[in-house]
Scaffold this motif. Structure first.
Motif, PDB file in Angstrom:
ATOM      1  N   SER A   1       0.835  -1.203   0.000  1.00  0.00           N
ATOM      2  CA  SER A   1       0.000   0.000   0.000  1.00  0.00           C
ATOM      3  C   SER A   1       0.869   1.251   0.000  1.00  0.00           C
ATOM      4  CB  SER A   1      -0.926   0.004   1.214  1.00  0.00           C
ATOM      5  OG  SER A   1      -0.191   0.098   2.420  1.00  0.00           O
ATOM      6  N   VAL A   2       2.001   1.178   0.687  1.00  0.00           N
ATOM      7  CA  VAL A   2       2.914   2.321   0.725  1.00  0.00           C
ATOM      8  C   VAL A   2       3.480   2.569  -0.676  1.00  0.00           C
ATOM      9  CG1 VAL A   2       5.115   3.155   1.668  1.00  0.00           C
ATOM     10  CG2 VAL A   2       3.465   2.041   3.165  1.00  0.00           C
ATOM     11  N   ALA A   3       3.878   1.499  -1.353  1.00  0.00           N
ATOM     12  CA  ALA A   3       4.382   1.629  -2.729  1.00  0.00           C
ATOM     13  C   ALA A   3       3.314   2.261  -3.627  1.00  0.00           C
ATOM     14  CB  ALA A   3       4.791   0.261  -3.270  1.00  0.00           C
ATOM     15  N   HIS A   4       2.073   1.845  -3.426  1.00  0.00           N
ATOM     16  CA  HIS A   4       0.959   2.366  -4.217  1.00  0.00           C
ATOM     17  C   HIS A   4       0.777   3.877  -4.004  1.00  0.00           C
ATOM     18  CE1 HIS A   4      -3.194   2.841  -5.628  1.00  0.00           C
ATOM     19  NE2 HIS A   4      -3.505   3.303  -4.432  1.00  0.00           N
ATOM     20  N   PHE A   5       0.779   4.301  -2.740  1.00  0.00           N
ATOM     21  CA  PHE A   5       0.617   5.730  -2.453  1.00  0.00           C
ATOM     22  C   PHE A   5       1.848   6.512  -2.911  1.00  0.00           C
ATOM     23  CE2 PHE A   5      -2.108   3.983   1.161  1.00  0.00           C
ATOM     24  CZ  PHE A   5      -3.283   4.134   0.446  1.00  0.00           C
ATOM     25  N   GLU A   6       3.016   5.924  -2.727  1.00  0.00           N
ATOM     26  CA  GLU A   6       4.243   6.588  -3.180  1.00  0.00           C
ATOM     27  C   GLU A   6       4.216   6.812  -4.695  1.00  0.00           C
ATOM     28  OE1 GLU A   6       7.595   5.044   0.074  1.00  0.00           O
ATOM     29  OE2 GLU A   6       7.321   3.955  -1.796  1.00  0.00           O
ATOM     30  N   ALA A   7       3.696   5.815  -5.431  1.00  0.00           N
ATOM     31  CA  ALA A   7       3.659   5.930  -6.895  1.00  0.00           C
ATOM     32  C   ALA A   7       2.815   7.132  -7.327  1.00  0.00           C
ATOM     33  CB  ALA A   7       3.113   4.639  -7.511  1.00  0.00           C
ATOM     34  N   GLU A   8       1.715   7.374  -6.608  1.00  0.00           N
ATOM     35  CA  GLU A   8       0.840   8.498  -6.956  1.00  0.00           C
ATOM     36  C   GLU A   8       1.532   9.844  -6.699  1.00  0.00           C
ATOM     37  OE1 GLU A   8      -3.087   8.076  -5.264  1.00  0.00           O
ATOM     38  OE2 GLU A   8      -3.468   6.261  -6.432  1.00  0.00           O
ATOM     39  N   ILE A   9       2.417   9.859  -5.717  1.00  0.00           N
ATOM     40  CA  ILE A   9       3.185  11.072  -5.411  1.00  0.00           C
ATOM     41  C   ILE A   9       4.354  11.199  -6.393  1.00  0.00           C
ATOM     42  CG2 ILE A   9       4.668  12.151  -3.654  1.00  0.00           C
ATOM     43  CD1 ILE A   9       1.705  12.005  -2.766  1.00  0.00           C
ATOM     44  N   LEU A  10       5.065  10.087  -6.560  1.00  0.00           N
ATOM     45  CA  LEU A  10       6.302  10.108  -7.356  1.00  0.00           C
ATOM     46  C   LEU A  10       6.045  10.484  -8.815  1.00  0.00           C
ATOM     47  CD1 LEU A  10       9.343   9.653  -7.367  1.00  0.00           C
ATOM     48  CD2 LEU A  10       8.934   7.226  -7.780  1.00  0.00           C
ATOM     49  N   ILE A  11       4.940  10.034  -9.377  1.00  0.00           N
ATOM     50  CA  ILE A  11       4.669  10.357 -10.777  1.00  0.00           C
ATOM     51  C   ILE A  11       4.605  11.874 -10.973  1.00  0.00           C
ATOM     52  CG2 ILE A  11       2.145   9.968 -10.498  1.00  0.00           C
ATOM     53  CD1 ILE A  11       4.197   9.436 -13.722  1.00  0.00           C
ATOM     54  N   GLU A  12       3.958  12.565 -10.049  1.00  0.00           N
ATOM     55  CA  GLU A  12       3.856  14.030 -10.162  1.00  0.00           C
ATOM     56  C   GLU A  12       5.244  14.663 -10.045  1.00  0.00           C
ATOM     57  OE1 GLU A  12       1.045  15.106 -11.081  1.00  0.00           O
ATOM     58  OE2 GLU A  12      -0.176  13.348 -10.561  1.00  0.00           O
ATOM     59  N   ASN A  13       6.040  14.149  -9.129  1.00  0.00           N
ATOM     60  CA  ASN A  13       7.357  14.743  -8.913  1.00  0.00           C
ATOM     61  C   ASN A  13       8.307  14.481 -10.080  1.00  0.00           C
ATOM     62  OD1 ASN A  13       6.478  15.771  -6.531  1.00  0.00           O
ATOM     63  ND2 ASN A  13       7.540  14.298  -5.213  1.00  0.00           N
ATOM     64  N   ILE A  14       8.210  13.303 -10.671  1.00  0.00           N
ATOM     65  CA  ILE A  14       9.096  13.007 -11.812  1.00  0.00           C
ATOM     66  C   ILE A  14       8.708  13.858 -13.015  1.00  0.00           C
ATOM     67  CG2 ILE A  14       9.610  11.218 -13.533  1.00  0.00           C
ATOM     68  CD1 ILE A  14      10.042   9.297 -11.264  1.00  0.00           C
ATOM     69  N   LEU A  15       7.422  14.013 -13.263  1.00  0.00           N
ATOM     70  CA  LEU A  15       6.986  14.852 -14.386  1.00  0.00           C
ATOM     71  C   LEU A  15       7.452  16.294 -14.175  1.00  0.00           C
ATOM     72  CD1 LEU A  15       3.387  13.437 -14.996  1.00  0.00           C
ATOM     73  CD2 LEU A  15       5.457  12.977 -16.333  1.00  0.00           C
ATOM     74  N   ALA A  16       7.375  16.768 -12.932  1.00  0.00           N
ATOM     75  CA  ALA A  16       7.849  18.119 -12.621  1.00  0.00           C
ATOM     76  C   ALA A  16       9.358  18.216 -12.825  1.00  0.00           C
ATOM     77  CB  ALA A  16       7.476  18.483 -11.188  1.00  0.00           C
ATOM     78  N   TYR A  17      10.058  17.184 -12.400  1.00  0.00           N
ATOM     79  CA  TYR A  17      11.522  17.162 -12.549  1.00  0.00           C
ATOM     80  C   TYR A  17      11.904  17.256 -14.028  1.00  0.00           C
ATOM     81  CZ  TYR A  17      16.319  15.416 -12.464  1.00  0.00           C
ATOM     82  OH  TYR A  17      17.675  15.273 -12.645  1.00  0.00           O
ATOM     83  N   ILE A  18      11.189  16.522 -14.866  1.00  0.00           N
ATOM     84  CA  ILE A  18      11.455  16.537 -16.305  1.00  0.00           C
ATOM     85  C   ILE A  18      11.231  17.947 -16.876  1.00  0.00           C
ATOM     86  CG2 ILE A  18      10.530  15.720 -18.539  1.00  0.00           C
ATOM     87  CD1 ILE A  18      10.108  12.973 -17.133  1.00  0.00           C
ATOM     88  N   ASP A  19      10.199  18.621 -16.382  1.00  0.00           N
ATOM     89  CA  ASP A  19       9.889  19.969 -16.855  1.00  0.00           C
ATOM     90  C   ASP A  19      10.708  21.053 -16.153  1.00  0.00           C
ATOM     91  OD1 ASP A  19       8.053  18.941 -18.587  1.00  0.00           O
ATOM     92  OD2 ASP A  19       6.330  19.248 -17.264  1.00  0.00           O
ATOM     93  N   GLY A  20      11.595  20.634 -15.273  1.00  0.00           N
ATOM     94  CA  GLY A  20      12.422  21.612 -14.562  1.00  0.00           C
ATOM     95  C   GLY A  20      11.642  22.433 -13.552  1.00  0.00           C
ATOM     96  N   LYS A  21      10.528  21.892 -13.074  1.00  0.00           N
ATOM     97  CA  LYS A  21       9.717  22.613 -12.082  1.00  0.00           C
ATOM     98  C   LYS A  21       9.990  22.088 -10.674  1.00  0.00           C
ATOM     99  CE  LYS A  21       5.895  23.453 -15.235  1.00  0.00           C
ATOM    100  NZ  LYS A  21       4.742  22.736 -15.783  1.00  0.00           N
ATOM    101  N   GLU A  22       9.483  22.835  -9.688  1.00  0.00           N
ATOM    102  CA  GLU A  22       9.628  22.372  -8.297  1.00  0.00           C
ATOM    103  C   GLU A  22       8.768  21.144  -8.051  1.00  0.00           C
ATOM    104  OE1 GLU A  22       9.336  24.922  -5.067  1.00  0.00           O
ATOM    105  OE2 GLU A  22      10.849  26.309  -5.831  1.00  0.00           O
ATOM    106  N   PHE A  23       9.192  20.320  -7.088  1.00  0.00           N
ATOM    107  CA  PHE A  23       8.391  19.126  -6.762  1.00  0.00           C
ATOM    108  C   PHE A  23       7.054  19.548  -6.169  1.00  0.00           C
ATOM    109  CE2 PHE A  23      12.753  17.197  -6.201  1.00  0.00           C
ATOM    110  CZ  PHE A  23      12.683  16.445  -7.358  1.00  0.00           C
ATOM    111  N   PRO A  24       5.937  19.148  -6.781  1.00  0.00           N
ATOM    112  CA  PRO A  24       4.638  19.590  -6.273  1.00  0.00           C
ATOM    113  C   PRO A  24       4.094  18.739  -5.126  1.00  0.00           C
ATOM    114  CG  PRO A  24       4.336  18.347  -8.300  1.00  0.00           C
ATOM    115  CD  PRO A  24       5.825  18.386  -8.031  1.00  0.00           C
TER     116      PRO A  24
END
Lengths: 412, 104
Positions: free
Chosen positions: A301-324
């Motif tokens: 369950s932790v991996a599942h919740f982490e994935a929902e957070i991490l996807i947003e942060n990786i997309l932001a990282y790719i766009d050079g934005k701050e981690f949301p």
């Protein structure tokens, strides 16, 4: 094309791959998953195998089935991660470079850490159920068990799924009752913790369950060695617990490749930012699931919740934005308690499990920190949810990545 | 949170008696907590206490048993003799650093 590599195609790696498949710009990115093992195991199912509730085949599907189209699964081991060169050394010496690396290498049991564990009695009188082989061998041992001292033992924290040994104890009580062996068996739960669980309110509730089920608790017990001759656990402060059948959770460690790469902590888990899930090793390295050192449960369950957070942060990282997004340590675990009943707990870094309703405040339908038949049915339905929703990164109605405070009764 | 008077100093403590601010710690406070826990501090205890404090300053987390034994000459056996029952927890308490989060 830029390269994103996911190291490990288990629970966490597969989930993040499916999130990326939905959100990443396909023409810009080539995504590769690396994992030497062709089988994906539904690991919560290992608990049921020793009791014959599931067969090992019931817990297994091909990994390839859950890899999104357009992504490649390479079935090779990795010998080293070289973060300063942005590359991996694969088994056989081949190199693989990356722009972004997501490490999802999980945790493993290391019985060799305890003297006398992987010795003469290993898988004869001493068993684990955290591996498919261990679960199957334990099934056979329980079939032949005729009573005596059954000991369930935790070697050292942290472990994957800290509730599993509790569930094993409760199911053993049910199983032996059903077989008419319960009055010939003493069940003892041996733990290095000071009580049944790591958090006070749950420890109190479970302590009562232990008493009701007549399971003895040997707390603050740090095993020094296992005496194979006399069939005893011996602690550092020289206490002894005899066993006829020992079910142990050996020391859990991060993957071998983290050890060889030289950036893990004492147990080879990866230093990771608790909120963003970016590694503290390199800014283009992210970590998900059991491989992190974040102070959350090591659980699906932790991996599942982490994935929902991490996807947003990786997309932001790719766009050079701050981690949301910031992960809050959210975990949600069923605790099977035997006789077709179960508990459910919901907690995070800051809030321990308390009674209440889940997932909808005041409505439920599931009850938190309370034994119920519905929680058991939830647990049994979970395998379907895992294969069909969680791995595929589909949302479960009402279940959010961040823990909800509503619907919970916190102590004053 | 509560306050306690340790070695004539008013300090903030958690429900379990761990110092809230590691900077409040003094050697006298260590002696007093140890006394409450029934421990007479020897040189070897002080080795562990100093290790715990320095390690906390460096890493920002309280050392686990595995961490102490891996990075010092103290063995687990000895830790259990010095700080019975739960050495990491007890040593952290006396060293004025937070309760270890090793147990999740």
């Amino acid at each position: 094309m830029k390269k994103l590599v996911i190291l490990g195609a288990g629970t966490a790696g597969t989930m993040i791959a499916n999130h990326l498949h939905k959100r990443l710009k396909h023409k810009d990115w080539e995504v590769t998953l690396l994992d030497p093992n062709p089988d994906h195991y539904y690991q919560p199912g290992f608990l049921f195998v020793p009791f014959g509730i599931y067969s090992i085949e019931d817990t297994k599907k091909p990994k390839q089935k859950f890899i999104p189209s357009g992504m490649q699964l390479v079935q090779k081991g990795v010998e080293a991660i070289e973060p300063d060169k942005n590359q991996l050394i694969l088994e056989g010496g081949e190199k693989l470079s990356y722009d972004i690396l997501i490490v999802a290498t999980g945790s493993r049991i290391v019985p060799e850490e305890t003297e006398g564990m992987k010795d003469r009695l290993w898988r004869k009188k001493i068993f684990d159920f955290y591996t498919p082989e261990g679960a199957v061998e334990l099934y056979k041992a329980l079939q032949n068990f005729e009573g005596g001292d059954l000991v369930i033992h935790l070697t050292e924290m942290p472990i994957k799924c800290p509730v599993a040994p509790l569930e094993f104890s409760f199911l053993a009580d049910w199983y032996l009752t059903k077989k008419g062996l319960r009055n010939k068996t003493r069940i003892t739960y041996v733990t290095p913790l000071s009580g049944a669980f790591t958090k006070p309110v749950t420890t109190k509730v479970l302590g009562e369950v232990f008493a009701r089920k007549n399971i003895a608790l040997e707390a603050d017990f740090m095993v020094e060695h296992i005496d194979n001759e006399k069939q005893k656990l011996v602690s550092y402060d020289e206490r002894e617990v005899p066993f006829d059948l020992l079910v142990t959770i050996p020391t859990n460690m991060g993957a071998k490749v983290i050890e060889t790469s030289g950036f893990g902590d004492d147990l080879y888990f990866i230093p990771t930012d608790h909120g963003t899930l970016q590694s503290k090793v390199a800014e283009n390295m992210f970590v998900i699931g059991d491989a992190t050192n974040v102070p959350a449960s090591k659980a699906g369950s932790v991996a599942h919740f982490e994935a929902e957070i991490l996807i947003e942060n990786i997309l932001a990282y790719i766009d050079g934005k701050e981690f949301p997004e910031k992960f809050d340590g959210h975990a949600n675990c069923f605790i099977e308690s035997g006789f077709k009943k179960g508990f459910l707990i919901d907690f995070n870094y800051d809030h321990e499990p308390v009674p209440g309703k889940f997932p909808f405040a005041g409505i439920g339908p599931l009850s938190l920190l309370k034994e119920s038949r519905l929680n058991h049915l939830g647990k049994m339905a979970f395998r379907w949810i895992y294969w069909n929703m969680l791995l595929k990164a589909r949302k479960i109605p009402g279940v959010t990545a961040r823990m909800k405070l509503s619907g919970k009764k916190f102590p004053k | 949170m509560a306050t306690a008077t340790l070695a004539n100093k008013e300090v903030e403590v958690t429900e379990e008696g761990f110092l809230v601010n590691p900077d409040d710690w003094t050697e006298d406070i260590a002696k007093e907590i140890a006394k409450q826990e029934g421990i007479e501090l020897t040189d070897r205890h002080w080795d562990v206490i100093r290790f715990m404090r320095e390690d906390y300053k460096k890493n920002g987390t309280s050392a686990t048993i595995r961490h102490i034994t891996k990075h010092s000459d103290i063995t687990t056996k000895e830790l259990y003799q010095l700080f019975p029952k739960g050495p990491a927890k007890l040593a952290a308490k006396i060293a004025g650093v937070p309760k270890p989060v090793g147990c999740i």
